[in-house]
Design a protein around this motif. Structure first.
Motif, PDB file in Angstrom:
ATOM      1  N   UNK A  12       0.834  -1.211   0.000  1.00 55.52           N
ATOM      2  CA  UNK A  12       0.000   0.000   0.000  1.00 55.52           C
ATOM      3  C   UNK A  12       0.867   1.258   0.000  1.00 55.52           C
ATOM      4  N   UNK A  13       1.919   1.258   0.800  1.00 57.35           N
ATOM      5  CA  UNK A  13       2.821   2.411   0.819  1.00 57.35           C
ATOM      6  C   UNK A  13       3.568   2.546  -0.499  1.00 57.35           C
ATOM      7  N   UNK A  14       3.926   1.413  -1.104  1.00 59.08           N
ATOM      8  CA  UNK A  14       4.574   1.447  -2.413  1.00 59.08           C
ATOM      9  C   UNK A  14       3.655   2.017  -3.475  1.00 59.08           C
ATOM     10  N   UNK A  15       2.406   1.594  -3.455  1.00 52.83           N
ATOM     11  CA  UNK A  15       1.423   2.132  -4.408  1.00 52.83           C
ATOM     12  C   UNK A  15       1.256   3.636  -4.216  1.00 52.83           C
ATOM     13  N   UNK A  16       1.172   4.070  -2.962  1.00 52.80           N
ATOM     14  CA  UNK A  16       0.995   5.496  -2.673  1.00 52.80           C
ATOM     15  C   UNK A  16       2.213   6.301  -3.133  1.00 52.80           C
ATOM     16  N   UNK A  17       3.408   5.785  -2.874  1.00 55.13           N
ATOM     17  CA  UNK A  17       4.626   6.477  -3.313  1.00 55.13           C
ATOM     18  C   UNK A  17       4.660   6.580  -4.835  1.00 55.13           C
ATOM     19  N   UNK A  21       4.575   9.920  -7.450  1.00 53.29           N
ATOM     20  CA  UNK A  21       5.692  10.119  -8.354  1.00 53.29           C
ATOM     21  C   UNK A  21       7.042   9.860  -7.727  1.00 53.29           C
ATOM     22  N   UNK A  22       7.047   9.310  -6.518  1.00 55.25           N
ATOM     23  CA  UNK A  22       8.302   8.999  -5.840  1.00 55.25           C
ATOM     24  C   UNK A  22       8.685   7.559  -6.177  1.00 55.25           C
ATOM     25  N   UNK A  23       9.285   7.389  -7.340  1.00 54.68           N
ATOM     26  CA  UNK A  23       9.560   6.049  -7.854  1.00 54.68           C
ATOM     27  C   UNK A  23      10.622   5.311  -7.041  1.00 54.68           C
ATOM     28  N   UNK A  24      11.630   6.034  -6.560  1.00 55.14           N
ATOM     29  CA  UNK A  24      12.673   5.375  -5.772  1.00 55.14           C
ATOM     30  C   UNK A  24      12.116   4.839  -4.454  1.00 55.14           C
ATOM     31  N   UNK A  25      11.278   5.634  -3.797  1.00 56.23           N
ATOM     32  CA  UNK A  25      10.653   5.185  -2.548  1.00 56.23           C
ATOM     33  C   UNK A  25       9.746   3.989  -2.819  1.00 56.23           C
ATOM     34  N   UNK A  26       8.962   4.066  -3.897  1.00 56.98           N
ATOM     35  CA  UNK A  26       8.063   2.968  -4.244  1.00 56.98           C
ATOM     36  C   UNK A  26       8.861   1.698  -4.503  1.00 56.98           C
ATOM     37  N   UNK A  27       9.953   1.820  -5.237  1.00 55.14           N
ATOM     38  CA  UNK A  27      10.776   0.648  -5.520  1.00 55.14           C
ATOM     39  C   UNK A  27      11.309   0.026  -4.235  1.00 55.14           C
ATOM     40  N   UNK A  33       8.683  -5.595   0.305  1.00 57.59           N
ATOM     41  CA  UNK A  33       7.555  -6.528   0.277  1.00 57.59           C
ATOM     42  C   UNK A  33       7.990  -7.862  -0.311  1.00 57.59           C
ATOM     43  N   UNK A  34       8.788  -7.818  -1.358  1.00 59.91           N
ATOM     44  CA  UNK A  34       9.259  -9.060  -1.979  1.00 59.91           C
ATOM     45  C   UNK A  34      10.238  -9.805  -1.085  1.00 59.91           C
ATOM     46  N   UNK A  35      10.917  -9.094  -0.200  1.00 61.15           N
ATOM     47  CA  UNK A  35      11.791  -9.760   0.768  1.00 61.15           C
ATOM     48  C   UNK A  35      10.958 -10.521   1.794  1.00 61.15           C
ATOM     49  N   UNK A  36       9.788  -9.978   2.129  1.00 61.73           N
ATOM     50  CA  UNK A  36       8.878 -10.658   3.062  1.00 61.73           C
ATOM     51  C   UNK A  36       8.234 -11.857   2.373  1.00 61.73           C
ATOM     52  N   UNK A  37       7.799 -11.660   1.118  1.00 64.32           N
ATOM     53  CA  UNK A  37       7.145 -12.728   0.353  1.00 64.32           C
ATOM     54  C   UNK A  37       7.552 -12.618  -1.108  1.00 64.32           C
TER      55      UNK A  37
END
Length: 79
Positions: A12-17, A21-27, A33-37
């Motif tokens: 959700x935070x990645x989608x919001x970032x 337009x904050x692509x680095x934060x979203x990434x 998230x991918x580290x968790x799952x």
């Protein structure tokens, strides 16, 4: 925090970032998230959208294929 709740929060935070337009934060958030799952379809889809935003069509297709592999029930991700 429960891993499933953490995963939802990170996506959700990645989608919001991404929407801000904050692509680095979203990434960074999608990578966490991918580290968790590693099979988190929504995080893979998020990475695909970031690749599109950065003009990386090849990367976008690769990430989206991973998303579909993780959750093939999302018909809207097949196009």
């Amino acid at each position: 925090m429960d891993p499933s709740q953490e995963l939802k929060m990170l996506v959700a935070k990645g989608d919001a970032a991404h929407l801000r337009g904050n692509l680095d934060e979203a990434q960074s958030l999608f990578e966490r998230a991918l580290a968790v799952d590693p099979a988190c379809a929504k995080a893979h889809r998020g990475m695909s959208l970031l690749a599109v935003a950065r003009g990386d069509r090849h990367g976008a297709v690769e990430w989206l294929e991973r998303a579909v592999d993780a959750d093939g029930s999302r018909a809207d991700w097949h196009y």
